[in-house]
Write an enzyme that holds these catalytic residues in place. Structure first.
Site, PDB file in Angstrom:
ATOM      1  N   ARG A 160       0.965   2.383   0.938  1.00  0.00           N
ATOM      2  CA  ARG A 160       0.883   3.732  -0.352  1.00  0.00           C
ATOM      3  C   ARG A 160       2.349   4.064  -0.512  1.00  0.00           C
ATOM      4  O   ARG A 160       2.748   3.979   0.323  1.00  0.00           O
ATOM      5  CB  ARG A 160      -0.117   4.522  -0.661  1.00  0.00           C
ATOM      6  CG  ARG A 160      -1.481   3.690  -0.578  1.00  0.00           C
ATOM      7  CD  ARG A 160      -2.385   4.459  -0.793  1.00  0.00           C
ATOM      8  NE  ARG A 160      -4.052   3.463  -0.668  1.00  0.00           N
ATOM      9  CZ  ARG A 160      -4.491   3.759   0.748  1.00  0.00           C
ATOM     10  NH1 ARG A 160      -3.536   3.930   2.021  1.00  0.00           N
ATOM     11  NH2 ARG A 160      -6.100   3.221   0.194  1.00  0.00           N
ATOM     12  N   LYS A 184      -5.627   7.981   3.161  1.00  0.00           N
ATOM     13  CA  LYS A 184      -6.306   8.512   2.859  1.00  0.00           C
ATOM     14  C   LYS A 184      -7.119   9.572   3.331  1.00  0.00           C
ATOM     15  O   LYS A 184      -7.734   8.920   4.545  1.00  0.00           O
ATOM     16  CB  LYS A 184      -6.992   8.164   1.232  1.00  0.00           C
ATOM     17  CG  LYS A 184      -5.542   7.754   0.313  1.00  0.00           C
ATOM     18  CD  LYS A 184      -6.786   6.869  -0.808  1.00  0.00           C
ATOM     19  CE  LYS A 184      -6.335   6.788  -2.362  1.00  0.00           C
ATOM     20  NZ  LYS A 184      -6.720   5.842  -2.756  1.00  0.00           N
ATOM     21  N   HIS A 256       3.511   1.239  -6.358  1.00  0.00           N
ATOM     22  CA  HIS A 256       2.359   0.541  -6.256  1.00  0.00           C
ATOM     23  C   HIS A 256       2.613  -1.076  -6.627  1.00  0.00           C
ATOM     24  O   HIS A 256       1.212  -1.807  -5.702  1.00  0.00           O
ATOM     25  CB  HIS A 256       1.358   0.991  -7.236  1.00  0.00           C
ATOM     26  CG  HIS A 256       0.050   0.874  -6.455  1.00  0.00           C
ATOM     27  ND1 HIS A 256      -0.383   1.879  -5.439  1.00  0.00           N
ATOM     28  CD2 HIS A 256      -1.477   0.612  -6.673  1.00  0.00           C
ATOM     29  CE1 HIS A 256      -1.863   1.628  -4.673  1.00  0.00           C
ATOM     30  NE2 HIS A 256      -2.690   1.204  -5.422  1.00  0.00           N
ATOM     31  N   ARG A 259       2.663  -2.979  -3.426  1.00  0.00           N
ATOM     32  CA  ARG A 259       1.467  -2.908  -2.137  1.00  0.00           C
ATOM     33  C   ARG A 259       0.928  -3.924  -2.946  1.00  0.00           C
ATOM     34  O   ARG A 259       0.224  -5.136  -2.375  1.00  0.00           O
ATOM     35  CB  ARG A 259       1.272  -1.886  -2.343  1.00  0.00           C
ATOM     36  CG  ARG A 259      -0.432  -1.628  -1.838  1.00  0.00           C
ATOM     37  CD  ARG A 259      -0.541   0.127  -1.827  1.00  0.00           C
ATOM     38  NE  ARG A 259      -2.203   0.150  -1.469  1.00  0.00           N
ATOM     39  CZ  ARG A 259      -2.792  -0.047  -0.479  1.00  0.00           C
ATOM     40  NH1 ARG A 259      -1.733  -0.512   1.043  1.00  0.00           N
ATOM     41  NH2 ARG A 259      -4.158   0.377   0.299  1.00  0.00           N
ATOM     42  N   HIS A 282      -7.956  -0.025   3.317  1.00  0.00           N
ATOM     43  CA  HIS A 282      -9.153  -0.252   1.834  1.00  0.00           C
ATOM     44  C   HIS A 282     -10.208   0.459   2.997  1.00  0.00           C
ATOM     45  O   HIS A 282     -10.628  -0.471   3.943  1.00  0.00           O
ATOM     46  CB  HIS A 282      -8.726  -1.373   0.932  1.00  0.00           C
ATOM     47  CG  HIS A 282      -8.844  -1.382   0.186  1.00  0.00           C
ATOM     48  ND1 HIS A 282      -7.705  -2.550  -0.190  1.00  0.00           N
ATOM     49  CD2 HIS A 282      -7.192  -0.646   0.005  1.00  0.00           C
ATOM     50  CE1 HIS A 282      -7.173  -2.614  -1.129  1.00  0.00           C
ATOM     51  NE2 HIS A 282      -7.184  -1.083  -1.254  1.00  0.00           N
ATOM     52  N   TYR A 291      -8.135  -9.021  -5.927  1.00  0.00           N
ATOM     53  CA  TYR A 291      -6.261  -9.242  -5.319  1.00  0.00           C
ATOM     54  C   TYR A 291      -6.436 -11.337  -5.373  1.00  0.00           C
ATOM     55  O   TYR A 291      -6.650 -11.956  -5.435  1.00  0.00           O
ATOM     56  CB  TYR A 291      -5.905  -9.298  -4.457  1.00  0.00           C
ATOM     57  CG  TYR A 291      -5.100  -7.698  -4.271  1.00  0.00           C
ATOM     58  CD1 TYR A 291      -4.266  -7.690  -5.123  1.00  0.00           C
ATOM     59  CD2 TYR A 291      -5.554  -7.255  -3.550  1.00  0.00           C
ATOM     60  CE1 TYR A 291      -3.941  -5.823  -4.697  1.00  0.00           C
ATOM     61  CE2 TYR A 291      -5.175  -5.350  -3.978  1.00  0.00           C
ATOM     62  CZ  TYR A 291      -4.474  -5.438  -3.987  1.00  0.00           C
ATOM     63  OH  TYR A 291      -3.911  -3.850  -4.331  1.00  0.00           O
TER      64      TYR A 291
END
Length: 314
Positions: A160, A184, A256, A259, A282, A291
């Site tokens: 990110r 995160k 992004h 990414r 993730h 994706y």
């Protein structure tokens, strides 16, 4: 029956809970706080009263709040605000303030699944090759070398943009070809980085040492601005748009998107979805599965070629 309590009091407790107990990123916390503040502002615009209490909140009130912004916000943004309120009221369950979560009684706006933007392989190579060429011209600015390293790193790792600008120099393991990333929720992970990206980072660090001969020991940031401080995510967005235009790519892409490009290209090359999930950081595989649509045509060709019942009998 609701018990008394001010909106501001409990929203502040909630934000502290997100920051200190759940360890969410500053950007995520700002989004939660903004959504809660907007609901308070909506209440004031309706009543002229600044003293919003929890007992003033009902399902109808929340529906009115969402309806007030339907012309200026995408449905995805409205859905996110409703999600914020649901999370907030679930947090309040610990205080036994509500018999029923009013946000749970509000239907989510119907949204279309958003297809991630990405560049094809030729465009990525054209973009990165143009950056490398500009960075290797004799006498070029150190920032030209930085920009090359910046986007080589972003495409090579798929991290990110917030993770990118938070990298420190010691986080890059040149010998092992790995980068340590804090994602995160302050979760750390290690992701591979390619040789091209490592070369560009070495060239950038050499140029950086010439630009700041006294060093920047007080700021360990890998990617620095003109003053020697840490580059921001907003600056990366601005630099990306500038560099895309310079090499003739006029798509309006965010960092992004690189990414997304990273994930799409790995998937199309046959990489395992679980491995991509791990590299992207993730927590849920369903997020990574967004994706899968981009290589559906390739998947169908493989299926038609390989499946016994899809081939014509000779």
């Amino acid at each position: 029956m609701n018990k008394p309590g001010t909106w501001e009091e409990y929203s502040n407790r909630f934000i502290n809970h997100l920051r200190f107990e759940r360890g969410l990123s500053d950007e995520t916390i700002r989004a939660y706080a903004s959504d809660l503040r907007q609901l308070q502002e909506y209440y004031f615009s309706r009543t002229g009263n600044e003293d919003l209490t929890l007992s003033d909140i009902s399902a109808d009130f929340i529906r009115g709040f969402l309806a007030s912004m339907h012309k200026r916000l995408e449905k995805t943004s409205q859905a996110r605000k409703l999600s914020t309120l649901r999370t907030f009221f679930r947090y309040l369950d610990d205080y036994d303030l509500f018999d029923e979560n009013p946000a749970d009684r509000v239907a989510s706006p119907k949204t279309k699944a958003k297809i991630p933007s990405f560049l094809d392989v030729d465009d990525v190579f054209h973009f990165l090759d143009a950056l490398q060429k500009a960075a290797t011209v004799a006498g070029c600015s150190w920032r030209r070398v930085r920009n090359w390293a910046l986007f080589e790193c972003l495409y090579s790792t798929g991290i990110r943009v917030g993770e990118l600008v938070n990298l420190d120099e010691p986080h890059v393991a040149f010998d092992g070809g790995m980068v340590k990333v804090t994602g995160k929720g302050s979760k750390e992970r290690v992701v591979p980085i390619g040789k091209k990206a490592l070369v560009s980072i070495r060239e950038y660090l050499n140029a950086l040492n010439l630009q700041f001969p006294e060093g920047c020991a007080q700021n360990p940031a890998l990617f620095k601005n003109a003053r020697g401080g840490r580059l921001t995510a907003r600056s990366v967005q601005r630099i990306l748009q500038m560099e895309l235009k310079k090499c003739g790519l006029w798509q309006h892409l965010s960092p992004h998107a690189l990414r997304h490009t990273f994930a799409t290209h790995l998937l199309n090359a046959g990489a395992d979805l679980r491995a991509i999930q791990e590299m992207l950081g993730h927590s849920n595989l369903s997020t990574t599965q967004r994706y899968t649509h981009v290589h559906m045509n390739q998947l169908m060709k493989t299926y038609d070629k390989a499946h016994p019942r899809s081939r014509k009998r000779e």
